[in-house]
Design a protein around this motif. Structure first.
Motif, PDB file in Angstrom:
ATOM      1  N   LEU A 235       1.084  -1.441   0.251  1.00 16.89           N
ATOM      2  CA  LEU A 235       0.067   0.322  -0.094  1.00 16.89           C
ATOM      3  C   LEU A 235       1.242   0.829  -0.160  1.00 16.89           C
ATOM      4  CD1 LEU A 235      -2.901   0.669   1.020  1.00 16.89           C
ATOM      5  CD2 LEU A 235      -2.458   1.060   2.979  1.00 16.89           C
ATOM      6  N   CYS A 236       0.659   2.143  -1.042  1.00 13.10           N
ATOM      7  CA  CYS A 236       1.350   3.958  -0.959  1.00 13.10           C
ATOM      8  C   CYS A 236       0.855   4.571  -1.630  1.00 13.10           C
ATOM      9  CB  CYS A 236       2.870   3.078  -1.189  1.00 13.10           C
ATOM     10  SG  CYS A 236       3.082   2.989  -3.079  1.00 13.10           S
ATOM     11  N   ASN A 237       1.181   5.753  -0.871  1.00 12.46           N
ATOM     12  CA  ASN A 237       0.413   6.440  -2.056  1.00 12.46           C
ATOM     13  C   ASN A 237       1.820   6.755  -3.583  1.00 12.46           C
ATOM     14  OD1 ASN A 237      -1.242   7.696  -0.095  1.00 12.46           O
ATOM     15  ND2 ASN A 237       1.155   9.186   0.927  1.00 12.46           N
ATOM     16  N   VAL A 238       0.912   7.594  -4.560  1.00  8.41           N
ATOM     17  CA  VAL A 238       1.284   7.901  -6.106  1.00  8.41           C
ATOM     18  C   VAL A 238       0.665   9.508  -6.109  1.00  8.41           C
ATOM     19  CG1 VAL A 238       2.223   7.407  -8.624  1.00  8.41           C
ATOM     20  CG2 VAL A 238       1.246   5.393  -6.483  1.00  8.41           C
ATOM     21  N   CYS A 239       2.055  10.083  -5.482  1.00 10.63           N
ATOM     22  CA  CYS A 239       1.864  11.660  -5.524  1.00 10.63           C
ATOM     23  C   CYS A 239       3.326  12.428  -6.301  1.00 10.63           C
ATOM     24  CB  CYS A 239       1.214  12.020  -3.990  1.00 10.63           C
ATOM     25  SG  CYS A 239       2.344  11.637  -3.031  1.00 10.63           S
ATOM     26  N   THR A 240       3.827  13.500  -5.904  1.00 13.26           N
ATOM     27  CA  THR A 240       5.212  13.867  -6.082  1.00 13.26           C
ATOM     28  C   THR A 240       5.203  14.554  -4.560  1.00 13.26           C
ATOM     29  OG1 THR A 240       3.701  16.279  -6.437  1.00 13.26           O
ATOM     30  CG2 THR A 240       3.658  15.197  -8.327  1.00 13.26           C
ATOM     31  N   GLY A 241       3.948  14.851  -3.532  1.00 14.70           N
ATOM     32  CA  GLY A 241       5.009  15.903  -2.450  1.00 14.70           C
ATOM     33  C   GLY A 241       4.845  16.924  -2.437  1.00 14.70           C
ATOM     34  N   ARG A 242       4.113  17.909  -3.532  1.00 19.56           N
ATOM     35  CA  ARG A 242       4.126  19.283  -3.323  1.00 19.56           C
ATOM     36  C   ARG A 242       2.662  19.327  -4.015  1.00 19.56           C
ATOM     37  NH1 ARG A 242       8.770  17.677  -5.944  1.00 19.56           N
ATOM     38  NH2 ARG A 242       7.856  17.143  -7.936  1.00 19.56           N
ATOM     39  N   SER A 243       2.123  20.563  -3.274  1.00 17.64           N
ATOM     40  CA  SER A 243       0.936  20.618  -4.185  1.00 17.64           C
ATOM     41  C   SER A 243       0.824  22.493  -4.511  1.00 17.64           C
ATOM     42  CB  SER A 243       0.074  20.341  -2.902  1.00 17.64           C
ATOM     43  OG  SER A 243       0.071  21.494  -1.401  1.00 17.64           O
ATOM     44  N   ILE A 244      -0.618  22.692  -4.815  1.00 16.80           N
ATOM     45  CA  ILE A 244      -0.477  23.973  -5.642  1.00 16.80           C
ATOM     46  C   ILE A 244      -1.983  24.237  -6.021  1.00 16.80           C
ATOM     47  CG2 ILE A 244      -0.618  23.182  -8.455  1.00 16.80           C
ATOM     48  CD1 ILE A 244       0.628  25.835  -9.410  1.00 16.80           C
ATOM     49  N   SER A 245      -2.325  25.465  -5.628  1.00 15.26           N
ATOM     50  CA  SER A 245      -3.777  26.124  -5.946  1.00 15.26           C
ATOM     51  C   SER A 245      -3.961  25.968  -6.839  1.00 15.26           C
ATOM     52  CB  SER A 245      -3.536  27.450  -5.051  1.00 15.26           C
ATOM     53  OG  SER A 245      -3.280  28.155  -5.906  1.00 15.26           O
ATOM     54  N   LEU A 246      -5.035  26.439  -7.288  1.00 14.33           N
ATOM     55  CA  LEU A 246      -5.931  26.340  -8.423  1.00 14.33           C
ATOM     56  C   LEU A 246      -5.494  27.510  -8.869  1.00 14.33           C
ATOM     57  CD1 LEU A 246      -9.687  24.358  -8.080  1.00 14.33           C
ATOM     58  CD2 LEU A 246      -7.322  23.928  -8.565  1.00 14.33           C
ATOM     59  N   LEU A 247      -5.421  28.911  -8.164  1.00 15.75           N
ATOM     60  CA  LEU A 247      -5.642  29.397  -8.484  1.00 15.75           C
ATOM     61  C   LEU A 247      -4.263  29.724  -9.236  1.00 15.75           C
ATOM     62  CD1 LEU A 247      -7.113  32.865  -6.630  1.00 15.75           C
ATOM     63  CD2 LEU A 247      -7.768  32.275  -8.688  1.00 15.75           C
ATOM     64  N   ASP A 248      -2.931  29.674  -8.152  1.00 14.42           N
ATOM     65  CA  ASP A 248      -1.583  29.353  -8.936  1.00 14.42           C
ATOM     66  C   ASP A 248      -1.436  28.536 -10.377  1.00 14.42           C
ATOM     67  OD1 ASP A 248      -0.984  31.278  -7.178  1.00 14.42           O
ATOM     68  OD2 ASP A 248       0.113  29.415  -5.822  1.00 14.42           O
ATOM     69  N   LEU A 249      -2.446  27.344 -10.439  1.00 11.24           N
ATOM     70  CA  LEU A 249      -2.003  26.647 -11.573  1.00 11.24           C
ATOM     71  C   LEU A 249      -3.096  27.606 -12.893  1.00 11.24           C
ATOM     72  CD1 LEU A 249      -2.200  23.455 -12.714  1.00 11.24           C
ATOM     73  CD2 LEU A 249      -4.513  23.438 -12.145  1.00 11.24           C
ATOM     74  N   ALA A 250      -3.721  27.961 -12.332  1.00  7.73           N
ATOM     75  CA  ALA A 250      -4.681  28.909 -13.917  1.00  7.73           C
ATOM     76  C   ALA A 250      -3.364  29.786 -13.937  1.00  7.73           C
ATOM     77  CB  ALA A 250      -5.772  29.824 -13.651  1.00  7.73           C
ATOM     78  N   ALA A 251      -2.492  30.427 -13.362  1.00  4.83           N
ATOM     79  CA  ALA A 251      -1.397  31.425 -13.714  1.00  4.83           C
ATOM     80  C   ALA A 251      -0.151  31.166 -13.870  1.00  4.83           C
ATOM     81  CB  ALA A 251      -1.385  32.033 -12.244  1.00  4.83           C
ATOM     82  N   THR A 252       0.148  30.327 -13.424  1.00  3.53           N
ATOM     83  CA  THR A 252       1.020  28.935 -14.307  1.00  3.53           C
ATOM     84  C   THR A 252       1.258  28.616 -15.673  1.00  3.53           C
ATOM     85  OG1 THR A 252       1.706  27.792 -12.726  1.00  3.53           O
ATOM     86  CG2 THR A 252       3.029  26.728 -14.310  1.00  3.53           C
ATOM     87  N   LEU A 253      -0.268  28.634 -16.168  1.00  9.01           N
ATOM     88  CA  LEU A 253      -0.805  27.678 -17.579  1.00  9.01           C
ATOM     89  C   LEU A 253      -1.123  29.464 -18.251  1.00  9.01           C
ATOM     90  CD1 LEU A 253      -3.936  25.315 -17.292  1.00  9.01           C
ATOM     91  CD2 LEU A 253      -1.661  25.295 -18.244  1.00  9.01           C
ATOM     92  N   HIS A 276      -7.315  20.870   1.126  1.00 12.80           N
ATOM     93  CA  HIS A 276      -6.310  20.712   0.639  1.00 12.80           C
ATOM     94  C   HIS A 276      -5.734  19.351   0.910  1.00 12.80           C
ATOM     95  CE1 HIS A 276      -5.508  25.351   1.300  1.00 12.80           C
ATOM     96  NE2 HIS A 276      -6.074  24.964   2.521  1.00 12.80           N
ATOM     97  N   SER A 277      -5.084  19.026  -0.383  1.00 13.57           N
ATOM     98  CA  SER A 277      -4.569  17.652  -0.534  1.00 13.57           C
ATOM     99  C   SER A 277      -3.291  17.471  -0.771  1.00 13.57           C
ATOM    100  CB  SER A 277      -5.858  17.216  -1.473  1.00 13.57           C
ATOM    101  OG  SER A 277      -5.105  15.702  -2.038  1.00 13.57           O
ATOM    102  N   ARG A 278      -2.524  16.827  -0.580  1.00 13.63           N
ATOM    103  CA  ARG A 278      -1.107  16.653  -0.518  1.00 13.63           C
ATOM    104  C   ARG A 278      -0.146  15.284  -0.143  1.00 13.63           C
ATOM    105  NH1 ARG A 278       0.891  21.055   1.316  1.00 13.63           N
ATOM    106  NH2 ARG A 278       1.884  19.711   3.769  1.00 13.63           N
ATOM    107  N   GLY A 279       0.166  15.036  -1.441  1.00 17.54           N
ATOM    108  CA  GLY A 279       0.702  13.162  -0.158  1.00 17.54           C
ATOM    109  C   GLY A 279       2.051  13.226   0.187  1.00 17.54           C
ATOM    110  N   SER A 280       2.145  12.474   1.436  1.00 20.75           N
ATOM    111  CA  SER A 280       3.447  11.614   1.328  1.00 20.75           C
ATOM    112  C   SER A 280       4.357  11.135   0.415  1.00 20.75           C
ATOM    113  CB  SER A 280       3.657  11.614   2.631  1.00 20.75           C
ATOM    114  OG  SER A 280       4.865  10.790   2.800  1.00 20.75           O
ATOM    115  N   ALA A 281       5.412  10.851  -0.515  1.00 18.48           N
ATOM    116  CA  ALA A 281       6.078  10.476  -1.162  1.00 18.48           C
ATOM    117  C   ALA A 281       7.371   9.860  -0.143  1.00 18.48           C
ATOM    118  CB  ALA A 281       6.439  11.122  -2.324  1.00 18.48           C
ATOM    119  N   ALA A 282       7.090   9.451   0.494  1.00 17.52           N
ATOM    120  CA  ALA A 282       8.491   8.863   1.400  1.00 17.52           C
ATOM    121  C   ALA A 282       7.769   6.932   1.289  1.00 17.52           C
ATOM    122  CB  ALA A 282       8.842   9.153   2.773  1.00 17.52           C
ATOM    123  N   ARG A 283       6.640   6.970   0.683  1.00 18.38           N
ATOM    124  CA  ARG A 283       6.397   5.035   0.922  1.00 18.38           C
ATOM    125  C   ARG A 283       6.491   4.587  -0.152  1.00 18.38           C
ATOM    126  NH1 ARG A 283       2.120   1.648   3.603  1.00 18.38           N
ATOM    127  NH2 ARG A 283       2.389   2.861   5.851  1.00 18.38           N
TER     128      ARG A 283
END
Length: 304
Positions: A235-253, A276-283
């Motif tokens: 059992l483990c997460n699949v994630c980056t361990g980093r999060s971004i807000s939707l406003l920042d996502l739109a600005a990045t695009l 908010h949702s951010r995963g730990s990528a350690a495992r």
């Protein structure tokens, strides 16, 4: 060497996985009811069986001569799962049980399947790690957690090798922006191309951990490798361990795509939405031996 069974293989993640398996010379059988997947996505080398994962005899037939299963068939729309409780439950939990039991009866074939970050529920600003107590707030999350429990129990009772991968927000090429399952990145990209404003539910400061589909495929393949090395209930997460807000996502695009910024409209926040949702990528790194290689900025640039 036998083939791989990929349920839901004509879907967004599934067709990327099928291409990766075929690309390394493996045989693939796809079982898909085509309710969300598209047959034209599949290369000719993949054998498509059109049907339902709840059909135990059909699943058993697809597993004859197989070496393992990637079980991706699911209803992944949180809203649809809330509206059609029994229908979604039958596909997501009973369908997974059908596949797990068929794999057991076929000689304990290894089963890798996506779980979901939805099992964590609303963790506030905490990073979601696998040792946290799960607390889903949606029927979809509850069913995915049930799948994890059954996989763990079947390993304990019968030695069935299983891997449940808690996927965070998956995006990438081939995601249909008009599908009810589409993620926010696919919709944002479609809005930019069509000159439509983005519509955000709430203030847009909600954050997500976006993981590119290529990294998800690598994780699925690595999970099968780990089960081949040592049968277990992984059992483990699949994630980056980093999060971004939707406003920042739109600005990045906007920054990457150039031109005038896409207008943003704000609607009412949706009840039950996770803030908010951010995963730990350690495992993920320890168990699968990999980390997400694609940053959000790199992934977005490839899609523009």
């Amino acid at each position: 060497m036998g083939h791989w069974l990929v349920t839901g293989g004509a879907g967004f993640i599934g067709h990327h996985l099928v291409q990766a398996l075929l690309g390394r010379g493996d045989g693939v059988v796809v079982l898909d009811d085509l309710s969300a997947g598209r047959a034209e996505r599949l290369p000719a080398e993949a054998r498509l069986v059109t049907g339902d994962v709840q059909d135990a005899a059909l699943v058993a037939g697809c597993l004859r001569g197989a070496r393992g299963v990637f079980h991706l068939a699911a209803i992944v729309s949180v809203e649809r799962c809330a509206q059609d409780l029994l229908g979604a439950h039958r596909v997501n939990l009973a369908g997974t049980l059908t596949v797990l039991d068929a794999a057991r009866r076929a000689g304990n074939l290894p089963v890798v399947f996506p779980s979901s970050a939805a099992v964590y529920g609303d963790a506030g600003e905490r990073t979601c790690a696998e040792d946290m107590a799960p607390a889903p707030i949606s029927p979809y999350g509850a069913d995915k957690l049930g799948c994890e429990h059954h996989a763990r129990i079947l390993h304990g009772l019968h030695g069935l090798p299983t891997a449940a991968l808690r996927l965070f927000n998956v995006y990438g090429p081939g995601q249909d922006p008009h599908s009810p399952y589409a993620g926010v990145i696919a919709r944002f990209l479609d809005n930019r191309r069509a000159g439509r404003p983005h519509v955000l539910h709430g203030d847009g400061l909600q954050t997500r951990d976006f993981v590119e589909v290529g990294d998800v495929v690598r994780a699925l393949l690595a999970a099968q490798d780990r089960l081949a090395e040592k049968p277990r209930a992984l059992l483990c997460n699949v994630c980056t361990g980093r999060s971004i807000s939707l406003l920042d996502l739109a600005a990045t695009l906007d920054r990457l795509g150039g031109g005038a910024p896409t207008p943003i409209r704000h609607g009412p926040a949706r009840p039950g939405d996770i803030r908010h949702s951010r995963g730990s990528a350690a495992r993920m790194e320890a168990s699968l031996g990999l980390r997400a290689a694609t940053t959000v900025e790199t992934g977005l640039a490839r899609l523009l």
